[in-house]
Design a protein around this motif. Structure first.
Motif, mmCIF file in Angstrom:
data_model
loop_
_atom_site.group_PDB
_atom_site.id
_atom_site.type_symbol
_atom_site.label_atom_id
_atom_site.label_comp_id
_atom_site.label_asym_id
_atom_site.label_seq_id
_atom_site.Cartn_x
_atom_site.Cartn_y
_atom_site.Cartn_z
ATOM 1 N N SER A 75 1.901 7.269 2.238
ATOM 2 C CA SER A 75 1.266 6.984 0.951
ATOM 3 C C SER A 75 1.590 5.591 0.425
ATOM 4 O O SER A 75 1.218 5.235 -0.690
ATOM 5 C CB SER A 75 1.694 8.036 -0.082
ATOM 6 O OG SER A 75 3.067 7.878 -0.409
ATOM 7 N N GLN A 76 2.268 4.792 1.228
ATOM 8 C CA GLN A 76 2.617 3.428 0.828
ATOM 9 C C GLN A 76 1.362 2.541 0.783
ATOM 10 O O GLN A 76 0.343 2.880 1.382
ATOM 11 C CB GLN A 76 3.607 2.828 1.850
ATOM 12 C CG GLN A 76 4.915 3.573 1.952
ATOM 13 C CD GLN A 76 5.752 3.493 0.700
ATOM 14 O OE1 GLN A 76 5.844 2.442 0.080
ATOM 15 N NE2 GLN A 76 6.333 4.624 0.309
ATOM 16 N N PRO A 77 1.448 1.411 0.082
ATOM 17 C CA PRO A 77 0.323 0.457 0.099
ATOM 18 C C PRO A 77 -0.087 0.144 1.533
ATOM 19 O O PRO A 77 0.765 -0.124 2.379
ATOM 20 C CB PRO A 77 0.917 -0.775 -0.588
ATOM 21 C CG PRO A 77 1.959 -0.220 -1.492
ATOM 22 C CD PRO A 77 2.547 0.951 -0.758
ATOM 23 N N TYR A 82 -2.619 6.300 0.984
ATOM 24 C CA TYR A 82 -2.213 5.478 -0.165
ATOM 25 C C TYR A 82 -2.558 6.142 -1.500
ATOM 26 O O TYR A 82 -3.707 6.509 -1.753
ATOM 27 C CB TYR A 82 -2.876 4.097 -0.081
ATOM 28 C CG TYR A 82 -2.598 3.227 -1.279
ATOM 29 C CD1 TYR A 82 -1.289 2.945 -1.671
ATOM 30 C CD2 TYR A 82 -3.641 2.696 -2.034
ATOM 31 C CE1 TYR A 82 -1.028 2.153 -2.774
ATOM 32 C CE2 TYR A 82 -3.400 1.903 -3.134
ATOM 33 C CZ TYR A 82 -2.085 1.639 -3.508
ATOM 34 O OH TYR A 82 -1.840 0.857 -4.609
ATOM 35 N N ASN A 83 -1.532 6.313 -2.329
ATOM 36 C CA ASN A 83 -1.680 6.889 -3.671
ATOM 37 C C ASN A 83 -2.194 8.331 -3.687
ATOM 38 O O ASN A 83 -2.811 8.759 -4.672
ATOM 39 C CB ASN A 83 -2.572 5.992 -4.541
ATOM 40 C CG ASN A 83 -1.719 5.017 -5.352
ATOM 41 O OD1 ASN A 83 -0.489 5.121 -5.389
ATOM 42 N ND2 ASN A 83 -2.364 4.072 -6.006
ATOM 43 N N GLU A 85 -0.495 10.561 -4.401
ATOM 44 C CA GLU A 85 0.253 11.156 -5.527
ATOM 45 C C GLU A 85 -0.635 11.476 -6.731
ATOM 46 O O GLU A 85 -0.240 12.221 -7.623
ATOM 47 C CB GLU A 85 1.386 10.217 -5.962
ATOM 48 C CG GLU A 85 2.508 10.076 -4.936
ATOM 49 C CD GLU A 85 2.225 9.017 -3.879
ATOM 50 O OE1 GLU A 85 1.150 8.394 -3.916
ATOM 51 O OE2 GLU A 85 3.093 8.809 -3.011
ATOM 52 N N HIS A 86 -1.828 10.880 -6.785
ATOM 53 C CA HIS A 86 -2.721 11.145 -7.911
ATOM 54 C C HIS A 86 -3.391 12.520 -7.839
ATOM 55 O O HIS A 86 -4.051 12.926 -8.794
ATOM 56 C CB HIS A 86 -3.815 10.062 -7.991
ATOM 57 C CG HIS A 86 -3.292 8.760 -8.475
ATOM 58 N ND1 HIS A 86 -3.308 8.391 -9.797
ATOM 59 C CD2 HIS A 86 -2.705 7.735 -7.818
ATOM 60 C CE1 HIS A 86 -2.768 7.188 -9.930
ATOM 61 N NE2 HIS A 86 -2.396 6.770 -8.744
ATOM 62 N N PRO B 77 6.933 -0.036 -3.876
ATOM 63 C CA PRO B 77 6.490 0.336 -2.522
ATOM 64 C C PRO B 77 7.636 0.167 -1.520
ATOM 65 O O PRO B 77 8.317 -0.858 -1.527
ATOM 66 C CB PRO B 77 5.358 -0.664 -2.244
ATOM 67 C CG PRO B 77 4.801 -0.971 -3.599
ATOM 68 C CD PRO B 77 5.994 -0.962 -4.524
ATOM 69 N N TYR B 82 9.562 5.702 -4.666
ATOM 70 C CA TYR B 82 8.178 5.221 -4.772
ATOM 71 C C TYR B 82 7.265 6.242 -5.461
ATOM 72 O O TYR B 82 7.226 7.408 -5.074
ATOM 73 C CB TYR B 82 7.627 4.869 -3.387
ATOM 74 C CG TYR B 82 6.182 4.439 -3.403
ATOM 75 C CD1 TYR B 82 5.764 3.355 -4.176
ATOM 76 C CD2 TYR B 82 5.222 5.121 -2.663
ATOM 77 C CE1 TYR B 82 4.437 2.967 -4.209
ATOM 78 C CE2 TYR B 82 3.896 4.731 -2.676
ATOM 79 C CZ TYR B 82 3.505 3.657 -3.452
ATOM 80 O OH TYR B 82 2.188 3.274 -3.490
ATOM 81 N N ASN B 83 6.576 5.763 -6.482
ATOM 82 C CA ASN B 83 5.617 6.581 -7.246
ATOM 83 C C ASN B 83 6.234 7.753 -7.995
ATOM 84 O O ASN B 83 5.547 8.733 -8.302
ATOM 85 C CB ASN B 83 4.482 7.072 -6.330
ATOM 86 C CG ASN B 83 3.278 6.125 -6.393
ATOM 87 O OD1 ASN B 83 3.238 5.225 -7.234
ATOM 88 N ND2 ASN B 83 2.296 6.320 -5.534
ATOM 89 N N HIS B 86 4.586 9.418 -11.285
ATOM 90 C CA HIS B 86 3.633 10.528 -11.389
ATOM 91 C C HIS B 86 4.273 11.807 -11.933
ATOM 92 O O HIS B 86 3.565 12.788 -12.169
ATOM 93 C CB HIS B 86 3.004 10.808 -10.018
ATOM 94 C CG HIS B 86 2.044 9.742 -9.597
ATOM 95 N ND1 HIS B 86 0.700 9.826 -9.837
ATOM 96 C CD2 HIS B 86 2.232 8.547 -9.007
ATOM 97 C CE1 HIS B 86 0.092 8.741 -9.381
ATOM 98 N NE2 HIS B 86 1.004 7.953 -8.863
#
Lengths: 132, 132, 132, 132
Positions: A75-77, A82-83, A85-86, B77, B82-83, B86
């Motif tokens: 899920s890193q850039p 990626y992202n 987590e949303h 990142p 990371y993240n 959320h």
């Protein structure tokens, strides 16, 4: 095919013992095969913000049937997830979430631990998951 | 073990003075040991979007009992957290959130400041936290 | 002034015994003085939808320091607190939430029970609250 | 045309005095003409659940430029605004929210009070609104 409350309580008791052995104060969550809460315990003095993180780690581990840290690598850039987590009202994708299997190797739930370094969180979650 | 309204108002008054001294317009939040709002003030002309940020900074500082900027260093990142933002309905992990301790060194709440550069936000939060 | 995990686990264990004695399957939540989760247990076969209800009952009981059913009497159409349930991210105001006091009579948390009739829910919550 | 922080703090100080005079512990919120938080104070020992209610009362009073209790009369079953509480992320429509006007009679914000009976809540909100 689903974790029982007795099993979940055993996982939390084992995780608490491991946490004490490494001098950490943890929030510990166990969810069932449907990713719904079965049991939870917050050790005295554990970070308040880790409450929600432990729940999200347990759910994330069951949502994808893998350790949360593996999701976090993707899920890193620039990564393929990626992202991520949303989704699902918020995932936590660093280590500390581990699936729980029965003796046949079937996944019957997951455990999420938060309150220390991510290495410690994973160690305690692993101990809890192996209690079953 | 919990901050009082009189203490929270003193922290906000001190933070406002510091903000005026550096010519900044701030949103200032104080939460208690349970991470619940105790007092809030938005200086005239302060950014509207900083209102929610100041609340989330105060909560984040109490959730993990550390300055918010420290969490932010670990949530980049590739970082171990990371993240993490959320979780808990949304964290703010750049500087401007600081725990508040009593004279015995026990954490009794936290202050969150937003409205200027993150350096200024932290400076004002620090001033407020030391008023107790 | 805050409930400990050991106390919360004792409350849940006592509540579970009472639930078994009346042949009910319950979700049982204990929150602390800040209305944050301390411990939770879902008995095997308990309604899944009662999971969130038990959490909201425990929070509601601590939010207003009274049994949830009392709030519900006032929140009926025409009542003084009509539709108070829209606050705090959703309240549950029928019976099953009870404050927990220490031996000095100070409120240190609350218990919320859901999974059967509201009378049974309240009976089990009451049993759990008296275990402290 | 907008309430200042100094005015909001004066409204809260006056409301707190009134609350003490009637022996009540209140959560007090002031919002501006944009229905955004300007100042907030939770008196020591006030109900935790009244925190969010005081914010929602202040917003509701400014959303519709009338006392919250008037909205509540219309939101009852069969009423013209039945269940309006579902809008705007949750309204509170029982008494305790009052618009704040400047000397020209223009609405510049609103005050919301929660922590006692709705009559007491309204009395304290009224006192705060008249301090401007």
């Amino acid at each position: 095919m689903n974790i029982t409350l007795a099993q979940a309580e055993k996982a939390i008791a084992t995780a608490k013992e491991k946490a004490k052995a490494i001098d950490a104060k943890m929030n510990i969550t166990v969810v069932d095969a449907g990713a719904n809460l079965v049991a939870f315990g917050r050790m005295d003095g554990a970070w308040l913000g880790s409450l929600d993180i432990s729940i999200k780690k347990a759910k994330t581990a069951r949502y994808f049937d893998m350790n949360t840290g593996i999701v976090g690598e993707l899920s890193q850039p620039g990564g393929s997830l990626y992202n991520i987590e949303h989704s699902n009202g918020g995932l936590i994708t660093f280590p500390g979430g581990v699936p729980i299997k029965n003796t046949k190797g079937e996944i019957i739930g997951a455990i999420g631990v938060s309150g220390s370094s991510v290495d410690n969180d994973h160690t305690v979650a692993e101990a809890g998951s192996k209690a079953i």
